[in-house]
Design a protein around this motif. Sequence first.
Motif, mmCIF file in Angstrom:
data_model
loop_
_atom_site.group_PDB
_atom_site.id
_atom_site.type_symbol
_atom_site.label_atom_id
_atom_site.label_comp_id
_atom_site.label_asym_id
_atom_site.label_seq_id
_atom_site.Cartn_x
_atom_site.Cartn_y
_atom_site.Cartn_z
ATOM 1 N N ARG A 41 -9.197 -50.419 -47.876
ATOM 2 C CA ARG A 41 -9.866 -51.725 -47.887
ATOM 3 C C ARG A 41 -8.930 -52.858 -47.473
ATOM 4 O O ARG A 41 -9.358 -53.818 -46.838
ATOM 5 C CB ARG A 41 -10.424 -52.023 -49.278
ATOM 6 N N PHE A 42 -7.671 -52.763 -47.874
ATOM 7 C CA PHE A 42 -6.689 -53.813 -47.593
ATOM 8 C C PHE A 42 -5.697 -53.335 -46.532
ATOM 9 O O PHE A 42 -5.358 -52.151 -46.478
ATOM 10 C CB PHE A 42 -5.898 -54.166 -48.856
ATOM 11 N N THR A 43 -5.219 -54.284 -45.717
ATOM 12 C CA THR A 43 -4.221 -53.973 -44.702
ATOM 13 C C THR A 43 -3.133 -55.032 -44.715
ATOM 14 O O THR A 43 -3.434 -56.226 -44.585
ATOM 15 C CB THR A 43 -4.859 -53.905 -43.308
ATOM 16 N N ILE A 44 -1.900 -54.579 -44.840
ATOM 17 C CA ILE A 44 -0.754 -55.495 -44.785
ATOM 18 C C ILE A 44 -0.190 -55.497 -43.369
ATOM 19 O O ILE A 44 -0.144 -54.451 -42.711
ATOM 20 C CB ILE A 44 0.321 -55.094 -45.820
ATOM 21 N N THR A 74 4.419 -48.795 -44.439
ATOM 22 C CA THR A 74 3.536 -49.491 -45.372
ATOM 23 C C THR A 74 3.119 -48.570 -46.514
ATOM 24 O O THR A 74 3.081 -47.344 -46.371
ATOM 25 C CB THR A 74 2.276 -49.999 -44.670
ATOM 26 N N SER A 75 2.820 -49.176 -47.634
ATOM 27 C CA SER A 75 2.301 -48.431 -48.776
ATOM 28 C C SER A 75 1.315 -49.326 -49.517
ATOM 29 O O SER A 75 1.421 -50.558 -49.459
ATOM 30 C CB SER A 75 3.422 -47.975 -49.706
ATOM 31 N N TYR A 76 0.350 -48.666 -50.194
ATOM 32 C CA TYR A 76 -0.722 -49.401 -50.859
ATOM 33 C C TYR A 76 -0.988 -48.830 -52.241
ATOM 34 O O TYR A 76 -0.815 -47.629 -52.478
ATOM 35 C CB TYR A 76 -2.013 -49.292 -50.045
ATOM 36 N N ALA A 77 -1.461 -49.691 -53.118
ATOM 37 C CA ALA A 77 -1.972 -49.216 -54.393
ATOM 38 C C ALA A 77 -3.220 -48.379 -54.126
ATOM 39 O O ALA A 77 -3.978 -48.670 -53.193
ATOM 40 C CB ALA A 77 -2.310 -50.395 -55.290
ATOM 41 N N GLU A 78 -3.433 -47.357 -54.938
ATOM 42 C CA GLU A 78 -4.590 -46.477 -54.734
ATOM 43 C C GLU A 78 -5.898 -47.255 -54.753
ATOM 44 O O GLU A 78 -6.834 -46.933 -54.020
ATOM 45 C CB GLU A 78 -4.611 -45.402 -55.815
ATOM 46 N N GLU A 131 6.446 -65.488 -35.954
ATOM 47 C CA GLU A 131 5.889 -66.604 -36.715
ATOM 48 C C GLU A 131 6.407 -66.633 -38.146
ATOM 49 O O GLU A 131 6.067 -67.546 -38.904
ATOM 50 C CB GLU A 131 4.361 -66.507 -36.719
ATOM 51 N N LYS A 132 7.209 -65.620 -38.532
ATOM 52 C CA LYS A 132 7.733 -65.518 -39.902
ATOM 53 C C LYS A 132 6.605 -65.480 -40.919
ATOM 54 O O LYS A 132 6.621 -66.186 -41.933
ATOM 55 C CB LYS A 132 8.721 -66.657 -40.207
ATOM 56 N N MET A 133 5.606 -64.635 -40.635
ATOM 57 C CA MET A 133 4.408 -64.571 -41.463
ATOM 58 C C MET A 133 4.157 -63.160 -41.967
ATOM 59 O O MET A 133 4.415 -62.171 -41.272
ATOM 60 C CB MET A 133 3.195 -65.022 -40.657
ATOM 61 N N LEU A 134 3.613 -63.090 -43.166
ATOM 62 C CA LEU A 134 3.116 -61.845 -43.751
ATOM 63 C C LEU A 134 1.642 -62.054 -44.047
ATOM 64 O O LEU A 134 1.246 -63.154 -44.454
ATOM 65 C CB LEU A 134 3.866 -61.514 -45.038
ATOM 66 N N TYR A 135 0.842 -61.005 -43.837
ATOM 67 C CA TYR A 135 -0.601 -61.116 -44.038
ATOM 68 C C TYR A 135 -1.114 -60.002 -44.938
ATOM 69 O O TYR A 135 -0.518 -58.931 -45.030
ATOM 70 C CB TYR A 135 -1.329 -61.025 -42.693
ATOM 71 N N LEU A 136 -2.242 -60.266 -45.540
ATOM 72 C CA LEU A 136 -2.992 -59.231 -46.251
ATOM 73 C C LEU A 136 -4.468 -59.425 -45.918
ATOM 74 O O LEU A 136 -5.079 -60.395 -46.370
ATOM 75 C CB LEU A 136 -2.773 -59.296 -47.759
ATOM 76 N N GLN A 137 -4.994 -58.521 -45.119
ATOM 77 C CA GLN A 137 -6.426 -58.528 -44.812
ATOM 78 C C GLN A 137 -7.139 -57.746 -45.905
ATOM 79 O O GLN A 137 -6.844 -56.564 -46.112
ATOM 80 C CB GLN A 137 -6.686 -57.900 -43.447
ATOM 81 N N MET A 138 -8.066 -58.400 -46.572
ATOM 82 C CA MET A 138 -8.783 -57.779 -47.676
ATOM 83 C C MET A 138 -10.255 -57.685 -47.316
ATOM 84 O O MET A 138 -10.920 -58.716 -47.136
ATOM 85 C CB MET A 138 -8.598 -58.592 -48.962
ATOM 86 N N ASN A 139 -10.753 -56.468 -47.200
ATOM 87 C CA ASN A 139 -12.156 -56.210 -46.908
ATOM 88 C C ASN A 139 -12.788 -55.497 -48.093
ATOM 89 O O ASN A 139 -12.102 -54.879 -48.910
ATOM 90 C CB ASN A 139 -12.285 -55.348 -45.651
#
Length: 115
Positions: A66-69, A57-61, A75-83
Amino acid sequence: QVQLVESGGGLVQPGGSLLLSCASSVNIFEFNSMGWYRQAPGKERELVAEITVGGATSYAESVKGRFTISRDGAEKMLYLQMNGLKPEDTAVYYCNAKKLRYPYWGQGTQVTSTS
């Protein structure tokens, strides 16, 4: 035919959380990578988070910590948890998938963080 459908956007106060979901019409492990991009009014589309077929995984700075992919292959699903959402996170969020460098896009879902 590849289809990506996002859901989960909405209006949230600063400091709040949202979970974005992206449903794929095909096995997500057919893609070299999947990710979330966002585009705010008047700005270019930018990469927020990405996950490779191998699970790296990689994230924008601006969203690190705060965010987790994540994904669910069965289930053929992608998620983005945004806190800890901030007003500057306000944008249309797009699900992206790459297959041999060819990009597929969802239709986008609006995320607005405002008091």
